[in-house]
Design a protein around this motif. Structure first.
Motif, mmCIF file in Angstrom:
data_model
loop_
_atom_site.group_PDB
_atom_site.id
_atom_site.type_symbol
_atom_site.label_atom_id
_atom_site.label_comp_id
_atom_site.label_asym_id
_atom_site.label_seq_id
_atom_site.Cartn_x
_atom_site.Cartn_y
_atom_site.Cartn_z
ATOM 1 N N ASN A 195 0.703 -1.134 -0.051
ATOM 2 C CA ASN A 195 -0.102 -0.015 0.033
ATOM 3 C C ASN A 195 0.953 1.113 -0.124
ATOM 4 O O ASN A 195 1.588 1.472 0.826
ATOM 5 N N THR A 196 0.974 1.899 -1.112
ATOM 6 C CA THR A 196 1.584 3.356 -1.108
ATOM 7 C C THR A 196 0.584 4.436 -0.891
ATOM 8 O O THR A 196 1.545 5.574 -0.986
ATOM 9 N N GLY A 197 -0.395 4.391 -0.411
ATOM 10 C CA GLY A 197 -1.311 5.582 -0.402
ATOM 11 C C GLY A 197 -1.351 5.685 1.212
ATOM 12 O O GLY A 197 -2.247 6.860 1.389
ATOM 13 N N CYS A 198 -0.386 5.508 1.957
ATOM 14 C CA CYS A 198 -0.667 5.885 3.418
ATOM 15 C C CYS A 198 0.264 6.968 3.837
ATOM 16 O O CYS A 198 1.377 7.522 3.121
ATOM 17 N N PRO A 199 -0.269 7.845 4.439
ATOM 18 C CA PRO A 199 0.367 9.233 5.115
ATOM 19 C C PRO A 199 1.960 8.824 5.567
ATOM 20 O O PRO A 199 1.948 8.017 6.323
ATOM 21 N N SER A 200 2.752 9.627 4.990
ATOM 22 C CA SER A 200 4.247 9.563 5.500
ATOM 23 C C SER A 200 4.535 9.624 7.006
ATOM 24 O O SER A 200 5.366 8.735 7.410
ATOM 25 N N ASN A 201 3.613 10.630 7.693
ATOM 26 C CA ASN A 201 4.091 10.688 8.895
ATOM 27 C C ASN A 201 3.152 9.635 10.060
ATOM 28 O O ASN A 201 3.571 9.932 11.001
ATOM 29 N N SER A 202 2.245 9.090 9.631
ATOM 30 C CA SER A 202 1.531 8.150 10.180
ATOM 31 C C SER A 202 0.960 6.898 9.246
ATOM 32 O O SER A 202 -0.077 6.725 9.128
ATOM 33 N N PRO A 203 2.003 6.313 8.788
ATOM 34 C CA PRO A 203 1.438 5.158 8.301
ATOM 35 C C PRO A 203 1.012 3.997 8.861
ATOM 36 O O PRO A 203 1.101 3.629 10.115
ATOM 37 N N ALA A 204 -0.471 3.759 8.357
ATOM 38 C CA ALA A 204 -1.107 2.809 8.951
ATOM 39 C C ALA A 204 -0.937 1.242 8.941
ATOM 40 O O ALA A 204 -0.087 0.767 8.186
ATOM 41 N N ALA A 205 -1.230 0.374 9.903
ATOM 42 C CA ALA A 205 -1.051 -0.887 10.103
ATOM 43 C C ALA A 205 -2.164 -1.718 9.495
ATOM 44 O O ALA A 205 -3.276 -1.494 9.979
ATOM 45 N N SER A 206 -2.014 -2.755 8.628
ATOM 46 C CA SER A 206 -3.354 -3.443 8.236
ATOM 47 C C SER A 206 -3.055 -4.818 8.706
ATOM 48 O O SER A 206 -2.069 -5.556 8.602
ATOM 49 N N PRO A 207 -4.208 -5.584 9.120
ATOM 50 C CA PRO A 207 -4.129 -6.795 9.657
ATOM 51 C C PRO A 207 -4.066 -7.661 8.508
ATOM 52 O O PRO A 207 -4.621 -7.566 7.494
ATOM 53 N N PHE A 208 -3.859 -9.059 8.967
ATOM 54 C CA PHE A 208 -3.657 -10.137 7.862
ATOM 55 C C PHE A 208 -3.797 -11.340 8.779
ATOM 56 O O PHE A 208 -3.298 -11.737 9.770
ATOM 57 N N THR A 209 -4.253 -12.376 8.060
ATOM 58 C CA THR A 209 -3.761 -13.780 8.619
ATOM 59 C C THR A 209 -3.339 -14.695 7.342
ATOM 60 O O THR A 209 -3.824 -14.810 6.496
ATOM 61 N N LEU A 210 -2.229 -15.323 8.074
ATOM 62 C CA LEU A 210 -1.401 -16.371 7.197
ATOM 63 C C LEU A 210 -1.652 -17.534 7.513
ATOM 64 O O LEU A 210 -1.183 -17.873 8.827
ATOM 65 N N THR A 211 -2.013 -18.642 6.596
ATOM 66 C CA THR A 211 -2.284 -19.985 7.209
ATOM 67 C C THR A 211 -1.463 -20.836 6.050
ATOM 68 O O THR A 211 -1.602 -20.622 4.887
ATOM 69 N N VAL A 212 -0.634 -21.708 6.797
ATOM 70 C CA VAL A 212 0.098 -22.547 5.943
ATOM 71 C C VAL A 212 -0.160 -24.121 6.531
ATOM 72 O O VAL A 212 -0.207 -24.290 7.817
ATOM 73 N N SER A 213 -0.667 -24.966 5.504
ATOM 74 C CA SER A 213 -1.107 -26.175 5.799
ATOM 75 C C SER A 213 -0.319 -27.306 4.883
ATOM 76 O O SER A 213 -0.155 -26.938 3.997
ATOM 77 N N ARG A 214 -0.490 -28.449 5.417
ATOM 78 C CA ARG A 214 0.176 -29.536 4.741
ATOM 79 C C ARG A 214 -0.905 -30.337 3.645
ATOM 80 O O ARG A 214 -0.677 -31.164 3.039
ATOM 81 N N ASN A 215 -2.353 -29.787 4.010
ATOM 82 C CA ASN A 215 -3.266 -30.291 2.915
ATOM 83 C C ASN A 215 -3.985 -28.974 2.452
ATOM 84 O O ASN A 215 -3.584 -27.915 2.778
ATOM 85 N N ARG A 216 -4.895 -29.275 1.407
ATOM 86 C CA ARG A 216 -5.603 -28.095 0.896
ATOM 87 C C ARG A 216 -6.902 -28.218 1.212
ATOM 88 O O ARG A 216 -7.585 -28.938 0.528
ATOM 89 N N PRO A 217 -7.460 -27.398 2.227
ATOM 90 C CA PRO A 217 -8.925 -27.591 2.581
ATOM 91 C C PRO A 217 -9.915 -27.075 1.669
ATOM 92 O O PRO A 217 -10.872 -27.631 1.180
ATOM 93 N N ASP A 218 -9.365 -26.187 0.680
ATOM 94 C CA ASP A 218 -10.336 -25.547 -0.211
ATOM 95 C C ASP A 218 -9.605 -24.661 -1.116
ATOM 96 O O ASP A 218 -8.277 -24.763 -1.265
ATOM 97 N N ASP A 219 -10.308 -24.382 -2.402
ATOM 98 C CA ASP A 219 -9.457 -23.773 -3.526
ATOM 99 C C ASP A 219 -8.862 -22.358 -3.147
ATOM 100 O O ASP A 219 -8.144 -21.617 -3.947
#
Length: 331
Positions: A195-219
């Motif tokens: 994201n390049t659109g954040c203000p320089s003096n107060s860059p926001a943090a965005s949440p994420f969830t990263l999941t790594v699995s040994r199988n493929r639950p869905d597409d």
């Protein structure tokens, strides 16, 4: 090197411009200039090995105004090797001619290249360059002096069946590196917030969830190195990119084979649509949902984010911005 550093500050402020909220780019450029003028000294390594460097705190926003900005002089090394030695000069020329702050001027410069790209794509590539340092150095594809750089900090997880989930947040134009240990291999996920659109003096943090699995639950899970699968949950997929790095080197997880990215794409906002291809050259044709030809041109493929791609800037054959809708592309 101090003379080179400070003298270039005088050049920046006297000839190009100054923004109090964008001192980070003034410092990046002056540190880079130290090594241009006195290449054999390598004084900049002191910044790279400090406790508050890019290699220790990669999750700090690129535009942050603190000590980390000195270690980011290597961004100039990336620009120079990847796009040509005059790239840094052209960013400052655009700062002056377009009266643009650094982020906008960098993006404009990358758009003006013979093979144009964007700041977001370049930032994702830079995240990969910063992984291949120290004993992992590849001086052909990445930094020439990478072997004497420190190793990127990485947070490790033992992959207990069936998988591992990481939930956190990441600032604009920042990166995080996660190593998933399978017992026989370690697969690294290098995650970048583009994201390049954040203000320089107060860059926001965005949440994420990263999941790594040994199988493929869905597409929604994509196959990655080590016979694993990855899913990235974020609010806007087009503003994120994930490299996956295993024994055979880097791969991507954000783009399915044959898919255009980013999707959705917003024409007229200065970005490009990337269309993965398996050829050095060809023709790209874009049609509306009514199968009316919107755009067609011969193309040379480019390397972007680990894939060969054609690009489209969202302009029609009549040189107007394509309207909102569903489009079909033919290669």
């Amino acid at each position: 090197v101090t003379l080179a550093h400070e003298f270039h500050h005088a050049i920046q402020i006297g000839s190009y411009g100054y923004w109090t909220s964008d001192v980070w780019y003034h410092e990046i450029t002056s540190v880079w200039m130290e090594d241009v003028v006195y290449h054999g000294e390598n004084d900049y390594l002191n910044y790279l090995f400090s406790y508050d460097s890019q290699f220790r705190l990669p999750g700090t926003a690129l535009t942050a105004y603190d000590n980390i900005m000195y270690s980011r002089g290597i961004l100039g090394k990336y620009f120079s090797k990847r796009f040509g030695m005059n790239t840094m000069l052209h960013t400052w020329q655009n700062i002056r001619s377009a009266s643009a702050p650094p982020l906008a001027a960098i993006d404009l410069t990358l758009h003006q290249l013979p093979s144009p790209t964007t700041l977001g794509v370049a930032f994702a590539e830079w995240a990969l360059w910063n992984y291949y340092t120290g004993p992992r150095a590849d001086t052909v594809n990445y930094y020439n002096e990478a072997a004497i750089f420190p190793v990127m900090v990485e947070q490790y997880y033992e992959l207990i069946s069936p998988g591992q989930q990481v939930s956190s947040s990441l600032s604009c134009l920042a990166t995080a590196y996660y190593g998933f240990v399978t017992g026989t291999d370690t697969v690294t996920v290098a995650l970048a917030n583009l994201n390049t659109g954040c203000p320089s003096n107060s860059p926001a943090a965005s949440p994420f969830t990263l999941t790594v699995s040994r199988n493929r639950p869905d597409d929604s899970y994509r196959a990655i190195a080590g016979n694993l699968y990855l899913k990235l949950d974020v609010a806007n997929q087009s503003q994120w990119f994930a490299w996956t790095i295993g024994k055979t080197g880097p791969g991507t997880t954000s783009v399915a084979e044959g898919s255009a990215f980013p999707n959705p794409f917003h024409p007229g906002e200065g970005g490009f649509l990337y269309l993965p291809v398996d050829a050095d050259e060809g023709t790209l044709s874009v049609y509306s949902s009514a199968m009316e030809l919107v755009y067609s041109a011969s193309r040379q493929s480019q390397s972007r984010l680990g894939q060969r791609v054609f690009t489209w800037d969202g302009m029609t054959k009549g040189n107007s911005v394509a309207s909102t809708g569903i489009y079909i592309f033919v290669l």
